[in-house]
Write a protein that holds these residues in place. Structure first.
Motif, PDB file in Angstrom:
ATOM      1  N   CYS A  47      13.398  22.438  12.974  1.00 28.98           N
ATOM      2  CA  CYS A  47      13.879  21.587  14.064  1.00 28.98           C
ATOM      3  C   CYS A  47      12.738  20.702  14.543  1.00 28.98           C
ATOM      4  O   CYS A  47      11.660  21.187  14.870  1.00 28.98           O
ATOM      5  N   HIS A  48      13.008  19.396  14.594  1.00 31.81           N
ATOM      6  CA  HIS A  48      12.027  18.405  15.020  1.00 31.81           C
ATOM      7  C   HIS A  48      12.218  17.982  16.476  1.00 31.81           C
ATOM      8  O   HIS A  48      11.501  17.093  16.936  1.00 31.81           O
ATOM      9  N   CYS A  49      13.168  18.579  17.207  1.00 28.99           N
ATOM     10  CA  CYS A  49      13.427  18.125  18.576  1.00 28.99           C
ATOM     11  C   CYS A  49      12.188  18.309  19.449  1.00 28.99           C
ATOM     12  O   CYS A  49      11.325  19.141  19.180  1.00 28.99           O
ATOM     13  N   ARG A  50      12.099  17.526  20.483  1.00 28.28           N
ATOM     14  CA  ARG A  50      10.916  17.539  21.338  1.00 28.28           C
ATOM     15  C   ARG A  50      10.721  18.884  22.021  1.00 28.28           C
ATOM     16  O   ARG A  50       9.589  19.332  22.202  1.00 28.28           O
ATOM     17  N   MET A  51      11.791  19.560  22.406  1.00 26.70           N
ATOM     18  CA  MET A  51      11.632  20.873  23.035  1.00 26.70           C
ATOM     19  C   MET A  51      11.031  21.875  22.065  1.00 26.70           C
ATOM     20  O   MET A  51      10.163  22.666  22.430  1.00 26.70           O
TER      21      MET A  51
ATOM     22  N   PRO B  67       4.288  20.047  15.219  1.00 29.09           N
ATOM     23  CA  PRO B  67       5.146  18.890  14.978  1.00 29.09           C
ATOM     24  C   PRO B  67       6.615  19.243  14.762  1.00 29.09           C
ATOM     25  O   PRO B  67       7.467  18.375  14.833  1.00 29.09           O
ATOM     26  N   PHE B  68       6.913  20.511  14.503  1.00 28.16           N
ATOM     27  CA  PHE B  68       8.296  20.977  14.368  1.00 28.16           C
ATOM     28  C   PHE B  68       8.298  22.493  14.493  1.00 28.16           C
ATOM     29  O   PHE B  68       7.241  23.135  14.440  1.00 28.16           O
ATOM     30  N   ALA B  69       9.487  23.057  14.662  1.00 23.67           N
ATOM     31  CA  ALA B  69       9.637  24.515  14.694  1.00 23.67           C
ATOM     32  C   ALA B  69      10.380  24.944  13.441  1.00 23.67           C
ATOM     33  O   ALA B  69      11.401  24.361  13.086  1.00 23.67           O
ATOM     34  N   ALA B  70       9.854  25.950  12.777  1.00 24.42           N
ATOM     35  CA  ALA B  70      10.559  26.584  11.666  1.00 24.42           C
ATOM     36  C   ALA B  70      11.198  27.844  12.249  1.00 24.42           C
ATOM     37  O   ALA B  70      10.505  28.682  12.845  1.00 24.42           O
TER      38      ALA B  70
ATOM     39  N   THR C  76      16.144  15.384  13.983  1.00 24.65           N
ATOM     40  CA  THR C  76      15.363  14.384  13.258  1.00 24.65           C
ATOM     41  C   THR C  76      15.076  13.118  14.073  1.00 24.65           C
ATOM     42  O   THR C  76      14.171  12.368  13.725  1.00 24.65           O
ATOM     43  N   ALA C  77      15.805  12.894  15.157  1.00 24.44           N
ATOM     44  CA  ALA C  77      15.526  11.722  15.987  1.00 24.44           C
ATOM     45  C   ALA C  77      14.124  11.807  16.605  1.00 24.44           C
ATOM     46  O   ALA C  77      13.522  10.789  16.916  1.00 24.44           O
ATOM     47  N   SER C  78      13.599  13.024  16.754  1.00 23.01           N
ATOM     48  CA  SER C  78      12.257  13.221  17.321  1.00 23.01           C
ATOM     49  C   SER C  78      11.202  13.516  16.262  1.00 23.01           C
ATOM     50  O   SER C  78      10.058  13.819  16.596  1.00 23.01           O
ATOM     51  N   ARG C  79      11.586  13.438  14.991  1.00 21.95           N
ATOM     52  CA  ARG C  79      10.619  13.714  13.924  1.00 21.95           C
ATOM     53  C   ARG C  79       9.446  12.743  14.046  1.00 21.95           C
ATOM     54  O   ARG C  79       9.642  11.539  14.189  1.00 21.95           O
ATOM     55  N   LEU C  80       8.246  13.252  13.975  1.00 25.34           N
ATOM     56  CA  LEU C  80       7.060  12.415  14.048  1.00 25.34           C
ATOM     57  C   LEU C  80       6.970  11.555  12.789  1.00 25.34           C
ATOM     58  O   LEU C  80       7.244  12.030  11.689  1.00 25.34           O
ATOM     59  N   SER C  81       6.585  10.307  12.980  1.00 22.92           N
ATOM     60  CA  SER C  81       6.625   9.343  11.877  1.00 22.92           C
ATOM     61  C   SER C  81       5.748   9.737  10.695  1.00 22.92           C
ATOM     62  O   SER C  81       6.026   9.358   9.570  1.00 22.92           O
ATOM     63  N   TRP C  82       4.712  10.511  10.925  1.00 26.83           N
ATOM     64  CA  TRP C  82       3.800  10.857   9.836  1.00 26.83           C
ATOM     65  C   TRP C  82       4.208  12.121   9.078  1.00 26.83           C
ATOM     66  O   TRP C  82       3.598  12.452   8.063  1.00 26.83           O
ATOM     67  N   ILE C  83       5.243  12.814   9.532  1.00 22.17           N
ATOM     68  CA  ILE C  83       5.714  14.012   8.815  1.00 22.17           C
ATOM     69  C   ILE C  83       6.293  13.582   7.472  1.00 22.17           C
ATOM     70  O   ILE C  83       7.145  12.712   7.390  1.00 22.17           O
TER      71      ILE C  83
END
Length: 156
Positions: A30-34, A42-45, A113-120
């Protein structure tokens, strides 16, 4: 407590809080900001099982209601993020990195994915310079081993 052998186990860095899963989890990213803030990355697995197939086996985690819809458990002693749970849900998601064998829980879906960091995903393994461990420094881990232990000593 279940009388069957757990499918997977996991817990926090210091060993104060441990859990068991009694079926193979469905794992996601999950790439959400929370989730980014909850795990400090940068994300939660996350690896999900029904609540009925999950048990805390050592200690009591602290809990934080991260929204009106969800709560997250963590170790109050060492700070390890451990779970995500919708308050009205029938499943719980453990942080995949807190599993004793995280390689056995590969992600099969991606959310937020709307919060996915651009460099991921822009850099493939081996494309950035890799630095080997500093062997001149002796490092002694104080982390709990990746398996169940009969005894536990507080890291205090």
């Amino acid at each position: 407590m279940y009388k069957t052998h757990p499918t997977m186990t996991g817990g926090c860095q210091c060993g104060a809080v441990r859990y068991a899963l009694f079926e193979t989890p469905e794992s996601t990213i999950c790439h959400c900001r929370m989730c980014q803030k909850a795990v400090g990355g940068p994300f939660a697995a996350l690896s999900k099982v029904p609540l009925s197939r999950f048990a805390w086996t050592r200690g009591e985690p602290a809990v934080f209601r991260s929204s009106n819809a969800a709560e997250r458990h963590f170790c109050a002693a060492c700070g390890t993020p451990l779970t995500f749970h919708f308050l009205d849900g029938e499943a719980i998601e453990v942080t995949t990195g807190s599993l004793d064998t995280p390689a056995l829980a590969p992600a099969t879906k991606v959310f937020g994915t709307a919060s996915r960091l651009s460099w991921i995903g822009l850099v493939a393994p081996g494309e950035l310079p890799e630095t080997p461990p500093d062997e001149s420094r002796e490092i002694v881990s104080r982390q709990h081993p990746d398996h169940e232990t009969a005894d536990w000593v507080s890291p205090a």
